[in-house]
Design a protein around this motif. Sequence first.
Motif, PDB file in Angstrom:
ATOM      1  N   ARG A 132       0.620  -1.215  -0.002  1.00  0.00           N
ATOM      2  CA  ARG A 132      -0.116   0.101  -0.006  1.00  0.00           C
ATOM      3  C   ARG A 132       0.738   1.189   0.105  1.00  0.00           C
ATOM      4  NH1 ARG A 132      -4.406  -1.752   4.530  1.00  0.00           N
ATOM      5  NH2 ARG A 132      -5.275  -3.395   3.213  1.00  0.00           N
ATOM      6  N   THR A 133       2.017   0.974   0.413  1.00  0.00           N
ATOM      7  CA  THR A 133       2.924   2.248   0.560  1.00  0.00           C
ATOM      8  C   THR A 133       4.146   2.063  -0.331  1.00  0.00           C
ATOM      9  OG1 THR A 133       4.302   1.392   2.271  1.00  0.00           O
ATOM     10  CG2 THR A 133       2.297   2.605   2.996  1.00  0.00           C
ATOM     11  N   TYR A 134       4.861   3.101  -0.413  1.00  0.00           N
ATOM     12  CA  TYR A 134       6.079   2.963  -1.559  1.00  0.00           C
ATOM     13  C   TYR A 134       6.952   1.926  -0.688  1.00  0.00           C
ATOM     14  CZ  TYR A 134      10.463   4.244  -3.404  1.00  0.00           C
ATOM     15  OH  TYR A 134      11.655   4.177  -4.078  1.00  0.00           O
ATOM     16  N   ASN A 135       7.292   1.842   0.607  1.00  0.00           N
ATOM     17  CA  ASN A 135       8.233   1.025   1.246  1.00  0.00           C
ATOM     18  C   ASN A 135       7.632  -0.489   1.299  1.00  0.00           C
ATOM     19  OD1 ASN A 135      10.185   3.017   1.962  1.00  0.00           O
ATOM     20  ND2 ASN A 135       9.099   3.507   3.854  1.00  0.00           N
ATOM     21  N   GLU A 136       6.363  -0.659   1.265  1.00  0.00           N
ATOM     22  CA  GLU A 136       5.791  -1.912   0.990  1.00  0.00           C
ATOM     23  C   GLU A 136       6.088  -2.462  -0.341  1.00  0.00           C
ATOM     24  OE1 GLU A 136       1.740  -1.928   2.503  1.00  0.00           O
ATOM     25  OE2 GLU A 136       2.424  -1.977   4.633  1.00  0.00           O
ATOM     26  N   ARG A 137       5.743  -1.652  -1.418  1.00  0.00           N
ATOM     27  CA  ARG A 137       5.949  -2.026  -3.073  1.00  0.00           C
ATOM     28  C   ARG A 137       7.368  -2.264  -3.018  1.00  0.00           C
ATOM     29  NH1 ARG A 137       1.793   1.792  -3.266  1.00  0.00           N
ATOM     30  NH2 ARG A 137       3.410   3.595  -3.855  1.00  0.00           N
ATOM     31  N   ASN A 138       8.473  -1.635  -2.505  1.00  0.00           N
ATOM     32  CA  ASN A 138       9.650  -2.166  -2.711  1.00  0.00           C
ATOM     33  C   ASN A 138      10.344  -3.118  -1.803  1.00  0.00           C
ATOM     34  OD1 ASN A 138       9.953  -0.508  -5.007  1.00  0.00           O
ATOM     35  ND2 ASN A 138       9.940   1.491  -3.611  1.00  0.00           N
ATOM     36  N   ALA A 139       9.539  -3.573  -0.906  1.00  0.00           N
ATOM     37  CA  ALA A 139      10.049  -4.485  -0.057  1.00  0.00           C
ATOM     38  C   ALA A 139      10.637  -5.773  -0.808  1.00  0.00           C
ATOM     39  CB  ALA A 139       9.049  -5.090   1.101  1.00  0.00           C
ATOM     40  N   ILE A 140      11.597  -6.715   0.080  1.00  0.00           N
ATOM     41  CA  ILE A 140      12.041  -7.916  -0.561  1.00  0.00           C
ATOM     42  C   ILE A 140      10.851  -9.056  -0.349  1.00  0.00           C
ATOM     43  CG2 ILE A 140      14.229  -7.476  -0.221  1.00  0.00           C
ATOM     44  CD1 ILE A 140      14.402  -9.006   2.073  1.00  0.00           C
ATOM     45  N   VAL A 141      10.711 -10.122  -1.154  1.00  0.00           N
ATOM     46  CA  VAL A 141       9.772 -11.161  -0.661  1.00  0.00           C
ATOM     47  C   VAL A 141      10.667 -12.382  -0.250  1.00  0.00           C
ATOM     48  CG1 VAL A 141       8.411 -12.663  -1.972  1.00  0.00           C
ATOM     49  CG2 VAL A 141       8.219 -10.227  -2.656  1.00  0.00           C
ATOM     50  N   ILE A 142      10.079 -13.005   0.738  1.00  0.00           N
ATOM     51  CA  ILE A 142      10.676 -14.231   1.237  1.00  0.00           C
ATOM     52  C   ILE A 142       9.578 -15.114   1.233  1.00  0.00           C
ATOM     53  CG2 ILE A 142      11.518 -15.243   3.477  1.00  0.00           C
ATOM     54  CD1 ILE A 142      12.685 -12.528   3.965  1.00  0.00           C
ATOM     55  N   ASP A 143       9.615 -16.468   0.590  1.00  0.00           N
ATOM     56  CA  ASP A 143       8.771 -17.301   0.432  1.00  0.00           C
ATOM     57  C   ASP A 143       8.869 -18.433   1.423  1.00  0.00           C
ATOM     58  OD1 ASP A 143       6.275 -18.367  -0.472  1.00  0.00           O
ATOM     59  OD2 ASP A 143       7.343 -18.751  -2.519  1.00  0.00           O
ATOM     60  N   LYS A 144       8.216 -18.721   2.390  1.00  0.00           N
ATOM     61  CA  LYS A 144       8.386 -19.640   3.445  1.00  0.00           C
ATOM     62  C   LYS A 144       7.695 -20.907   3.009  1.00  0.00           C
ATOM     63  CE  LYS A 144       7.891 -20.404   8.553  1.00  0.00           C
ATOM     64  NZ  LYS A 144       7.352 -20.046   9.530  1.00  0.00           N
ATOM     65  N   PHE A 145       8.709 -22.129   3.067  1.00  0.00           N
ATOM     66  CA  PHE A 145       8.264 -23.435   2.935  1.00  0.00           C
ATOM     67  C   PHE A 145       7.418 -24.230   3.768  1.00  0.00           C
ATOM     68  CE2 PHE A 145       9.099 -27.924   2.510  1.00  0.00           C
ATOM     69  CZ  PHE A 145       8.570 -28.194   1.284  1.00  0.00           C
ATOM     70  N   PHE A 146       6.369 -24.959   3.426  1.00  0.00           N
ATOM     71  CA  PHE A 146       5.641 -25.888   4.171  1.00  0.00           C
ATOM     72  C   PHE A 146       5.346 -27.194   3.523  1.00  0.00           C
ATOM     73  CE2 PHE A 146       4.612 -21.863   5.939  1.00  0.00           C
ATOM     74  CZ  PHE A 146       4.604 -21.845   7.378  1.00  0.00           C
ATOM     75  N   GLU A 147       5.192 -28.187   4.406  1.00  0.00           N
ATOM     76  CA  GLU A 147       5.011 -29.524   3.685  1.00  0.00           C
ATOM     77  C   GLU A 147       3.537 -29.608   3.204  1.00  0.00           C
ATOM     78  OE1 GLU A 147       6.949 -32.087   3.270  1.00  0.00           O
ATOM     79  OE2 GLU A 147       8.704 -31.153   4.211  1.00  0.00           O
ATOM     80  N   THR A 148       2.475 -28.941   3.823  1.00  0.00           N
ATOM     81  CA  THR A 148       1.157 -29.010   3.488  1.00  0.00           C
ATOM     82  C   THR A 148       0.575 -27.573   3.164  1.00  0.00           C
ATOM     83  OG1 THR A 148       0.131 -29.182   5.388  1.00  0.00           O
ATOM     84  CG2 THR A 148       0.834 -31.379   4.649  1.00  0.00           C
ATOM     85  N   LYS A 149      -0.461 -27.688   2.278  1.00  0.00           N
ATOM     86  CA  LYS A 149      -1.131 -26.448   1.925  1.00  0.00           C
ATOM     87  C   LYS A 149      -1.926 -25.894   3.269  1.00  0.00           C
ATOM     88  CE  LYS A 149      -4.592 -24.453  -1.080  1.00  0.00           C
ATOM     89  NZ  LYS A 149      -5.682 -24.947  -2.285  1.00  0.00           N
ATOM     90  N   ARG A 150      -2.314 -27.019   4.002  1.00  0.00           N
ATOM     91  CA  ARG A 150      -3.120 -26.549   5.380  1.00  0.00           C
ATOM     92  C   ARG A 150      -2.192 -25.761   6.199  1.00  0.00           C
ATOM     93  NH1 ARG A 150      -7.335 -29.971   8.556  1.00  0.00           N
ATOM     94  NH2 ARG A 150      -7.681 -28.308  10.273  1.00  0.00           N
TER      95      ARG A 150
END
Length: 196
Positions: free
Chosen positions: A101-119
Amino acid sequence: MKRFTLLLLLSMVGAAHGYYRDDSLLARVTVYWAGGGRGSDRYTRQHKSATGMRLQQGHCAVDPRKIPFGSKVVLPDGTTLNAVDTGTAVRNRKAARKAGRTYNERNAIVIDKFFETKRQALVWANSNPPFVNVKVLPPNTPAVTKPNITNAQPIALGPTPTPSRVASNQQAPQSRIATNATIGTATKNPLGRLGR
């Protein structure tokens, strides 16, 4: 000459600002899982990461240009993730650009956390904020552990040791003992310097 002096001053201020800056980064934390659906691909279903390690709980995907592989990412709740994977959406920061929503949030890095199941992944994603400040520890840094308070030493309520009681080669740790001047008793902090 004035321009050179001004340039020199600005570079010194910039260097000092970089030296004293906070080590936390704003990150959009997303989730992915091995158990099928849109959140996984062929490699994720086989538990294969970009570094060749087998994916498991506690791993995450990062942009290796910003966070090197092997780094540890510490979330605000104290969870430590190992950066072992990457992906196109993580490198392009797609989730941050869409949800910010803000400039800082749009330029934030992305970290994708791994899980075994979708739930597991969706439960975690729904109970945590999408944007958080994370701390990145470089590779080969020891893991961050929370202090174990159950094995802490008991609080000392006796009088403060006098110099005659302390041996000449031993010093009482001043950072761990707080003295109450009115009563004259000492209280030992079981966490030492960690309890700031």
